[in-house]
Design a protein around this motif. Structure first.
Motif, PDB file in Angstrom:
ATOM      1  N   LEU A 103       6.221  51.584  39.681  1.00 56.84           N
ATOM      2  CA  LEU A 103       7.001  50.522  40.312  1.00 56.84           C
ATOM      3  C   LEU A 103       7.838  49.774  39.282  1.00 56.84           C
ATOM      4  O   LEU A 103       9.009  49.446  39.530  1.00 56.84           O
ATOM      5  CB  LEU A 103       6.073  49.554  41.044  1.00 56.84           C
ATOM      6  CG  LEU A 103       5.446  50.076  42.341  1.00 56.84           C
ATOM      7  CD1 LEU A 103       4.425  49.082  42.875  1.00 56.84           C
ATOM      8  CD2 LEU A 103       6.510  50.365  43.387  1.00 56.84           C
ATOM      9  N   ALA A 104       7.274  49.528  38.116  1.00 55.04           N
ATOM     10  CA  ALA A 104       8.019  48.853  37.056  1.00 55.04           C
ATOM     11  C   ALA A 104       9.166  49.723  36.562  1.00 55.04           C
ATOM     12  O   ALA A 104      10.268  49.229  36.285  1.00 55.04           O
ATOM     13  CB  ALA A 104       7.085  48.495  35.900  1.00 55.04           C
ATOM     14  N   ALA A 105       8.926  51.031  36.448  1.00 55.11           N
ATOM     15  CA  ALA A 105       9.981  51.946  36.004  1.00 55.11           C
ATOM     16  C   ALA A 105      11.131  51.978  37.000  1.00 55.11           C
ATOM     17  O   ALA A 105      12.310  51.991  36.617  1.00 55.11           O
ATOM     18  CB  ALA A 105       9.401  53.345  35.809  1.00 55.11           C
ATOM     19  N   LEU A 106      10.815  51.973  38.282  1.00 52.20           N
ATOM     20  CA  LEU A 106      11.858  51.976  39.307  1.00 52.20           C
ATOM     21  C   LEU A 106      12.637  50.673  39.295  1.00 52.20           C
ATOM     22  O   LEU A 106      13.866  50.659  39.446  1.00 52.20           O
ATOM     23  CB  LEU A 106      11.236  52.196  40.683  1.00 52.20           C
ATOM     24  CG  LEU A 106      10.715  53.603  40.971  1.00 52.20           C
ATOM     25  CD1 LEU A 106       9.929  53.631  42.271  1.00 52.20           C
ATOM     26  CD2 LEU A 106      11.852  54.606  41.015  1.00 52.20           C
ATOM     27  N   ALA A 107      11.934  49.559  39.097  1.00 51.06           N
ATOM     28  CA  ALA A 107      12.606  48.264  39.087  1.00 51.06           C
ATOM     29  C   ALA A 107      13.539  48.121  37.892  1.00 51.06           C
ATOM     30  O   ALA A 107      14.578  47.466  37.976  1.00 51.06           O
ATOM     31  CB  ALA A 107      11.566  47.146  39.088  1.00 51.06           C
ATOM     32  N   ALA A 108      13.176  48.737  36.769  1.00 53.08           N
ATOM     33  CA  ALA A 108      13.965  48.593  35.544  1.00 53.08           C
ATOM     34  C   ALA A 108      15.092  49.617  35.439  1.00 53.08           C
ATOM     35  O   ALA A 108      16.010  49.442  34.644  1.00 53.08           O
ATOM     36  CB  ALA A 108      13.050  48.726  34.326  1.00 53.08           C
TER      37      ALA A 108
END
Length: 265
Positions: free
Chosen positions: A239-244
């Motif tokens: 989720l963090a990778a997608l958000a960034a």
């Protein structure tokens, strides 16, 4: 929904998982006080792009026409390394109108929601399904029992290889779960199914892409009757990778001087 990680020998990590998404792809026409903008969209598109951002080998099987809108979709998918199998070469690519001039939201598709019957499961699509570590269904309706049976037969071991986005596309009849009867039936055969009835995450598609990424890399859903912090913790990284990540604004055309460019702002 509570899940846990399967740390057994069967949960071997893969360097790059192969995931085939059966999903929708369309051009969204956004209208507001400043004019209008057109974007490539669709939950199937978002799931496939999200998986590619996470490093997986993503294939999208969808109903995309051999027209200008279809070319726009193909261009965006190429930018993100997503392979497209287009099953609608003789029909027009779908469009969805979103009118926010009066503070409103999505007004529904200009054409009917994409159904499985609109996506021929031909030899190429069957090959992509057979070769995939995981198969994802997102943004597609199932109104034809015979086609649903055909699809389930093509997905070997759906209980470990199938993820279902159970949110029924806009404009389609819903069951008490907020889904459709066909998607509910499909969900009962799947390894994982999202909860229907709520507004899906728009960008990034964390529910579908992040969960599918974990499942394709060896995580397994557990009983839903107990919260499992291991699963919640595992979701944080994708989720963090997608958000960034540089997620596409995907503006593809406009009649407004303030609209985004063809590759976002």
């Amino acid at each position: 929904m509570s899940r846990h990680l399967d740390t057994s020998a069967n949960a071997r990590p893969r360097a790059r998982a192969r995931v085939t998404v059966i999903g929708d792809a369309h051009v969204e026409v956004h209208r507001d006080a400043g004019g209008s903008r057109e974007f490539v969209g669709g939950r199937g598109v978002d799931a496939a792009i999200g998986l590619s951002i996470l490093g997986d080998e993503a294939t999208l099987v969808s109903a995309v026409g051999d027209d200008e809108d279809g070319d726009r979709i193909r261009s965006v998918l190429r930018d993100y390394g997503v392979r497209l199998i287009a099953g609608r070469p003789d029909g027009a690519t779908a469009r969805v109108a979103v009118d926010r001039r009066d503070g409103g939201g999505r007004t529904g598709p200009d054409e009917p929601a994409i159904a499985l019957r609109d996506i021929p499961i031909d030899e190429e699509a069957r090959g992509a399904i057979a070769d995939a570590d995981l198969v994802v269904v997102s943004g597609v309706t199932f109104t034809d029992e015979a086609r649903l049976d055909e699809f389930l037969a093509a997905v070997e071991h759906p209980e470990v290889r199938l993820v279902v986005d159970r949110e029924a596309p806009a404009g389609m009849p819903r069951s008490p779960t907020g889904s459709s009867a066909g998607l509910d039936r499909l969900a009962r055969s799947a390894a994982f199914a999202t909860t229907g009835g709520g507004a899906p995450p728009r960008r990034p598609d964390g529910t579908v892409a992040a969960v599918a990424h974990l499942l394709a890399h060896g995580a397994r859903p557990g009983p839903p009757d107990a919260r499992d912090e291991a699963w919640d913790d595992a979701l944080e990284a994708p989720l963090a990778a997608l958000a960034a990540a540089p997620w596409p604004g995907r503006a593809v055309g406009s009649r407004s001087p303030n609209a985004l460019t063809d590759r976002g702002s």
